[in-house]
Write a protein that holds these residues in place. Structure first.
Motif, PDB file in Angstrom:
ATOM      1  N   THR A 139       0.865  -1.038   0.209  1.00  0.00           N
ATOM      2  CA  THR A 139       0.002   0.423  -0.012  1.00  0.00           C
ATOM      3  C   THR A 139       0.673   1.536  -0.019  1.00  0.00           C
ATOM      4  O   THR A 139      -0.245   2.296  -0.320  1.00  0.00           O
ATOM      5  N   GLY A 140       2.376   0.967   0.433  1.00  0.00           N
ATOM      6  CA  GLY A 140       2.966   2.431   0.263  1.00  0.00           C
ATOM      7  C   GLY A 140       3.434   2.835  -0.894  1.00  0.00           C
ATOM      8  O   GLY A 140       3.581   4.109  -1.122  1.00  0.00           O
ATOM      9  N   ALA A 141       2.848   1.804  -1.802  1.00  0.00           N
ATOM     10  CA  ALA A 141       3.417   2.606  -3.112  1.00  0.00           C
ATOM     11  C   ALA A 141       2.311   3.058  -3.535  1.00  0.00           C
ATOM     12  O   ALA A 141       2.501   3.904  -4.983  1.00  0.00           O
ATOM     13  N   ARG A 155      11.010   5.322  -5.836  1.00  0.00           N
ATOM     14  CA  ARG A 155      11.562   4.814  -4.913  1.00  0.00           C
ATOM     15  C   ARG A 155      12.738   5.910  -4.608  1.00  0.00           C
ATOM     16  O   ARG A 155      13.818   5.622  -3.397  1.00  0.00           O
ATOM     17  N   TYR A 175       0.184   5.888  -1.586  1.00  0.00           N
ATOM     18  CA  TYR A 175       0.804   6.369  -1.392  1.00  0.00           C
ATOM     19  C   TYR A 175       2.033   7.623  -2.523  1.00  0.00           C
ATOM     20  O   TYR A 175       2.372   8.901  -2.488  1.00  0.00           O
ATOM     21  N   ARG A 176       3.466   6.127  -2.909  1.00  0.00           N
ATOM     22  CA  ARG A 176       4.147   7.099  -3.401  1.00  0.00           C
ATOM     23  C   ARG A 176       3.429   7.528  -4.928  1.00  0.00           C
ATOM     24  O   ARG A 176       4.031   8.292  -5.087  1.00  0.00           O
ATOM     25  N   ARG A 228      -5.946   9.601   2.725  1.00  0.00           N
ATOM     26  CA  ARG A 228      -6.727   8.199   3.192  1.00  0.00           C
ATOM     27  C   ARG A 228      -8.298   7.164   3.349  1.00  0.00           C
ATOM     28  O   ARG A 228      -7.611   6.301   2.912  1.00  0.00           O
ATOM     29  N   GLU A 230       0.309  -5.156   3.014  1.00  0.00           N
ATOM     30  CA  GLU A 230       1.746  -4.097   3.652  1.00  0.00           C
ATOM     31  C   GLU A 230       1.769  -3.296   4.098  1.00  0.00           C
ATOM     32  O   GLU A 230       1.390  -2.562   2.754  1.00  0.00           O
ATOM     33  N   ALA A 236       5.523  11.228  -0.524  1.00  0.00           N
ATOM     34  CA  ALA A 236       4.535  10.512   0.424  1.00  0.00           C
ATOM     35  C   ALA A 236       4.072  10.601   1.681  1.00  0.00           C
ATOM     36  O   ALA A 236       2.977  10.474   1.804  1.00  0.00           O
ATOM     37  N   SER A 250       0.403  11.687   3.197  1.00  0.00           N
ATOM     38  CA  SER A 250      -0.127  10.461   3.599  1.00  0.00           C
ATOM     39  C   SER A 250      -1.049  11.373   5.140  1.00  0.00           C
ATOM     40  O   SER A 250      -1.316  10.298   5.800  1.00  0.00           O
ATOM     41  N   ARG A 255       9.992  10.260   9.069  1.00  0.00           N
ATOM     42  CA  ARG A 255       9.162   9.704   7.999  1.00  0.00           C
ATOM     43  C   ARG A 255       8.007   8.600   9.275  1.00  0.00           C
ATOM     44  O   ARG A 255       6.641   9.313   9.553  1.00  0.00           O
ATOM     45  N   ARG A 295       0.070  11.600  13.251  1.00  0.00           N
ATOM     46  CA  ARG A 295      -0.904  12.070  12.734  1.00  0.00           C
ATOM     47  C   ARG A 295      -2.443  11.541  12.979  1.00  0.00           C
ATOM     48  O   ARG A 295      -2.414  10.613  14.144  1.00  0.00           O
ATOM     49  N   ARG A 325       0.975   0.603   6.908  1.00  0.00           N
ATOM     50  CA  ARG A 325       0.699   1.514   7.873  1.00  0.00           C
ATOM     51  C   ARG A 325      -0.402   0.911   8.902  1.00  0.00           C
ATOM     52  O   ARG A 325      -0.273   1.070  10.497  1.00  0.00           O
ATOM     53  N   ASP A 326      -1.126   0.855   8.488  1.00  0.00           N
ATOM     54  CA  ASP A 326      -3.250   0.767   9.092  1.00  0.00           C
ATOM     55  C   ASP A 326      -3.173  -0.322   8.245  1.00  0.00           C
ATOM     56  O   ASP A 326      -4.428  -0.350   8.917  1.00  0.00           O
TER      57      ASP A 326
HETATM   58  O1  C5P Z   1       5.816   1.867   2.625  1.00  0.00           O
HETATM   59  P1  C5P Z   1       6.877   2.991   2.425  1.00  0.00           P
HETATM   60  O2  C5P Z   1       7.713   3.294   2.381  1.00  0.00           O
HETATM   61  O3  C5P Z   1       6.470   2.797   0.511  1.00  0.00           O
HETATM   62  O4  C5P Z   1       5.552   4.238   2.071  1.00  0.00           O
HETATM   63  C1  C5P Z   1       6.097   5.205   2.137  1.00  0.00           C
HETATM   64  C2  C5P Z   1       4.748   6.672   2.810  1.00  0.00           C
HETATM   65  O5  C5P Z   1       3.361   6.048   3.169  1.00  0.00           O
HETATM   66  C3  C5P Z   1       5.157   6.107   4.645  1.00  0.00           C
HETATM   67  O6  C5P Z   1       5.934   6.757   5.234  1.00  0.00           O
HETATM   68  C4  C5P Z   1       4.041   5.935   5.261  1.00  0.00           C
HETATM   69  O7  C5P Z   1       3.705   8.072   5.605  1.00  0.00           O
HETATM   70  C5  C5P Z   1       3.024   6.162   4.080  1.00  0.00           C
HETATM   71  N1  C5P Z   1       2.189   4.841   3.961  1.00  0.00           N
HETATM   72  C6  C5P Z   1       0.823   5.412   4.690  1.00  0.00           C
HETATM   73  N2  C5P Z   1      -0.047   3.873   4.742  1.00  0.00           N
HETATM   74  C7  C5P Z   1      -0.074   2.988   4.507  1.00  0.00           C
HETATM   75  C8  C5P Z   1       1.067   3.477   3.198  1.00  0.00           C
HETATM   76  C9  C5P Z   1       1.764   4.356   3.267  1.00  0.00           C
HETATM   77  O8  C5P Z   1       0.727   6.075   5.636  1.00  0.00           O
HETATM   78  N3  C5P Z   1      -0.267   1.717   4.314  1.00  0.00           N
END
Ligand code: C5P
Length: 217
Positions: A34-36, A90, A38-39, A108, A127, A98, A102, A178, A185, A129-130
């Motif tokens: 899921t981070g990808a 990346r 937001y990226r 979100r 995969e 990102a 976020s 980060r 937040r 954060r939440d």
């Molecule tokens: O996991 P990754 O480092 O690629 O995620 C990039 C950014 O996206 C994180 O630093 C985080 O702030 C945000 N993120 C988030 N919730 C998620 C995945 C990523 O807030 N589920």
């Protein structure tokens, strides 16, 4: 009935992506980073010259943005409006952006809706954060993958393409910033779900982490 959902959350550089890809291969699931997502949106915000701290214009952007994850053997191919942005997202500027975009709650909510739709059939290792706290609070398996910041920073440094401008200190600093933003937040901050298994990899080898996680699943 839905197939199982495996939720993996934790701070940056803990090894979540490696673990998610491994578990997906082992159990025949699909892995979704899921981070990808937001990226990818952050990259579009950069290209559109938007202020990362203002939610309104970012939300307007979201309306005509298509973000797709195509699961591969060792990660996701990331598509933004039909373009493969897997490598570009990346880069440091996108990583920072990102992290900043976020924090916005409505943004979100849009991501969470999309992530629920992507995982609705189950059979996924998701995969982020939440995932265990907000996206799939009823996930069958929740792992919170953690490690000391210094160890995470060092692992990231050793993976980085060698360059005179990249120091271990700079990587550690970025990683801590980060994490702090994610933990503080208001909307779905980074924290383990109450029913998550906490896996601390500080003193473990990669093989040990993978073996323990397999056992948990
Ligand atoms: O996991 P990754 O480092 O690629 O995620 C990039 C950014 O996206 C994180 O630093 C985080 O702030 C945000 N993120 C988030 N919730 C998620 C995945 C990523 O807030 N589920």
């Amino acid at each position: 009935k839905r197939r199982p959902v495996v939720a993996i959350d934790g701070p940056a550089g803990a090894g979540k992506s490696t673990l998610a890809a491994h578990l997906a291969r082992t159990f025949g699931f699909v892995n979704l980073e899921t981070g990808a997502m937001y990226r990818a949106l952050a990259l579009k915000a950069i290209e559109s010259d938007l202020d990362f701290d203002e939610e309104g214009p970012l939300l307007a952007l979201v309306g005509d943005t298509r973000i797709g994850l195509e699961p591969q053997r060792d990660g996701n191919r990331v598509m933004l409006d039909g373009m493969d942005v897997s490598r570009r997202i990346r880069d440091t500027d996108v990583t920072q952006a990102a992290s900043r975009i976020s924090v916005h709650p409505h943004l979100r909510a849009w991501m969470v809706d999309l992530q629920r739709a992507m995982g609705s059939q189950g059979g996924v290792v998701m995969e982020g954060r939440d995932i265990g706290t907000a996206v799939f609070p009823d996930a069958e398996v929740k792992i919170f993958l953690d490690a000391d910041p210094a160890v995470r920073g060092n692992r990231r440094y050793r993976q980085a393409t060698p360059s005179p401008t990249i120091t271990e200190e700079a990587i550690l600093k970025e990683l801590k910033e980060r994490d702090q933003r994610d933990r503080n937040r208001a909307e779905s901050p980074l924290r383990p779900a109450e029913d998550a298994v906490i896996l601390d990899s500080t003193a473990l080898t990669l093989d040990e982490v993978l073996a323990k996680a397999e056992e948990i699943v």
